[in-house]
Design a protein around this motif. Structure first.
Motif, short mmCIF file in Angstrom:
data_model
loop_
_atom_site.label_atom_id
_atom_site.label_comp_id
_atom_site.label_asym_id
_atom_site.label_seq_id
_atom_site.Cartn_x
_atom_site.Cartn_y
_atom_site.Cartn_z
N ILE A 19 0.84 -1.20 0.00
CA ILE A 19 0.00 0.00 0.00
C ILE A 19 0.87 1.25 0.00
CG2 ILE A 19 -1.62 1.34 1.41
CD1 ILE A 19 -2.94 -1.39 2.14
N ALA A 20 1.93 1.25 0.81
CA ALA A 20 2.84 2.40 0.84
C ALA A 20 3.45 2.64 -0.54
CB ALA A 20 3.93 2.17 1.89
N LEU A 37 16.42 -5.44 7.13
CA LEU A 37 17.40 -5.78 6.09
C LEU A 37 16.76 -6.68 5.03
CD1 LEU A 37 20.30 -5.61 5.09
CD2 LEU A 37 20.84 -7.56 6.56
N THR A 38 15.95 -7.63 5.45
CA THR A 38 15.24 -8.49 4.49
C THR A 38 14.32 -7.67 3.62
OG1 THR A 38 15.34 -10.34 6.06
CG2 THR A 38 13.73 -10.51 4.27
N GLY A 39 13.59 -6.74 4.22
CA GLY A 39 12.70 -5.86 3.45
C GLY A 39 13.47 -5.02 2.45
N ALA A 40 14.62 -4.51 2.86
CA ALA A 40 15.45 -3.72 1.95
C ALA A 40 15.91 -4.57 0.77
CB ALA A 40 16.65 -3.14 2.69
N ALA A 41 16.36 -5.79 1.05
CA ALA A 41 16.81 -6.67 -0.02
C ALA A 41 15.65 -7.00 -0.98
CB ALA A 41 17.41 -7.95 0.56
N LEU A 42 14.49 -7.32 -0.41
CA LEU A 42 13.32 -7.61 -1.25
C LEU A 42 12.97 -6.40 -2.11
CD1 LEU A 42 11.05 -9.45 1.35
CD2 LEU A 42 12.04 -10.45 -0.73
N GLY A 43 13.03 -5.22 -1.53
CA GLY A 43 12.69 -4.00 -2.27
C GLY A 43 13.65 -3.74 -3.42
N VAL A 44 14.94 -3.87 -3.16
CA VAL A 44 15.92 -3.64 -4.23
C VAL A 44 15.73 -4.67 -5.35
CG1 VAL A 44 18.38 -3.70 -4.81
CG2 VAL A 44 17.61 -2.44 -2.79
N LEU A 45 15.53 -5.93 -4.97
CA LEU A 45 15.32 -6.96 -5.99
C LEU A 45 14.06 -6.68 -6.81
CD1 LEU A 45 16.28 -10.18 -4.00
CD2 LEU A 45 17.53 -9.16 -5.93
N THR A 79 12.18 4.10 -9.65
CA THR A 79 11.60 2.76 -9.62
C THR A 79 12.26 1.91 -8.55
OG1 THR A 79 11.03 2.85 -11.97
CG2 THR A 79 11.14 0.67 -10.97
N VAL A 80 13.58 1.83 -8.58
CA VAL A 80 14.30 1.01 -7.60
C VAL A 80 14.10 1.58 -6.20
CG1 VAL A 80 16.56 0.14 -6.86
CG2 VAL A 80 15.97 0.19 -9.30
N GLY A 81 14.19 2.89 -6.07
CA GLY A 81 14.02 3.53 -4.77
C GLY A 81 12.64 3.31 -4.17
N TRP A 82 11.62 3.35 -5.00
CA TRP A 82 10.26 3.18 -4.48
C TRP A 82 9.99 1.75 -4.05
CZ3 TRP A 82 7.14 6.61 -8.40
CH2 TRP A 82 7.54 7.93 -8.23
N TYR A 83 10.51 0.78 -4.79
CA TYR A 83 10.34 -0.60 -4.35
C TYR A 83 11.15 -0.85 -3.08
CZ TYR A 83 7.48 -1.99 -8.27
OH TYR A 83 6.44 -2.10 -9.15
N LEU A 84 12.31 -0.21 -2.97
CA LEU A 84 13.09 -0.27 -1.73
C LEU A 84 12.26 0.29 -0.58
CD1 LEU A 84 15.61 -0.56 0.06
CD2 LEU A 84 16.42 1.60 -0.91
N PHE A 85 11.61 1.43 -0.81
CA PHE A 85 10.74 2.04 0.19
C PHE A 85 9.66 1.06 0.65
CE2 PHE A 85 6.72 4.43 0.87
CZ PHE A 85 7.06 5.07 2.05
N GLY A 86 8.99 0.41 -0.29
CA GLY A 86 7.96 -0.56 0.06
C GLY A 86 8.51 -1.71 0.89
#
Length: 153
Positions: free
Chosen positions: A21-22, A93-101, A130-137
């Motif tokens: 949602i974010a 850290l897991t969320g950050a990795a998922l977001g970057v991927l 694009t990459v930054g926003w998925y990282l944010f999520g």
């Protein structure tokens, strides 16, 4: 004895939904004001249209197509970001990795999938957003999971 996966599954799904949602709020808000902003909505609409056509059906148009694209985007991202629960000891850290991927995938996969590259790759700024926003999520999902896990302890 409780299965640890069963006890964290609702937390993981809730966290994934929060991250999705974010992400969508960010996408949909910024694209109204920034011409270089990624257009995940267009990718979603193209994907739905392609699926309907492959099934030999007439795809929806207009608001119905947009609504299905948003529903599909939130649902798929929520399920994906729910994987944050696998990193119970380091959910942020897991969320950050998922977001970057996810961000890298959103930049590199649409072209080969026949959905076009412009929505996420038309300018360098689009790629970075694009990459930054998925990282944010992913970070939102990680933070929410961390908070839910701590409050359950």
């Amino acid at each position: 004895m409780n299965n640890p996966l069963e006890s964290t599954l609702p937390q993981a799904i809730g966290s994934g939904l929060a991250g999705a949602i974010a992400l969508n709020i960010l996408h949909e808000t910024v694209r109204q004001f920034v011409p270089e902003a990624p257009r995940a909505d267009i990718l979603g609409e193209r994907s739905i249209t392609k699926g309907f056509q492959k099934a030999g059906k007439q795809p929806p148009t207009g608001n119905k197509l947009y609504g299905l694209a948003m529903l599909g985007d939130v649902t798929s991202n929520a399920l994906y970001y729910s994987l944050v629960g696998l990193g119970k000891n380091a959910p942020i850290l897991t969320g950050a990795a998922l977001g970057v991927l996810a961000g890298v995938g959103a930049v590199t996969l649409p072209g080969p999938m026949g959905l076009g590259e412009a929505p996420t790759k038309r300018t360098e700024a689009t790629v970075v957003m694009t990459v930054g926003w998925y990282l944010f999520g992913g970070l939102v999902a990680g933070f929410v999971f961390d908070r839910l896990r701590r409050s359950a302890s």
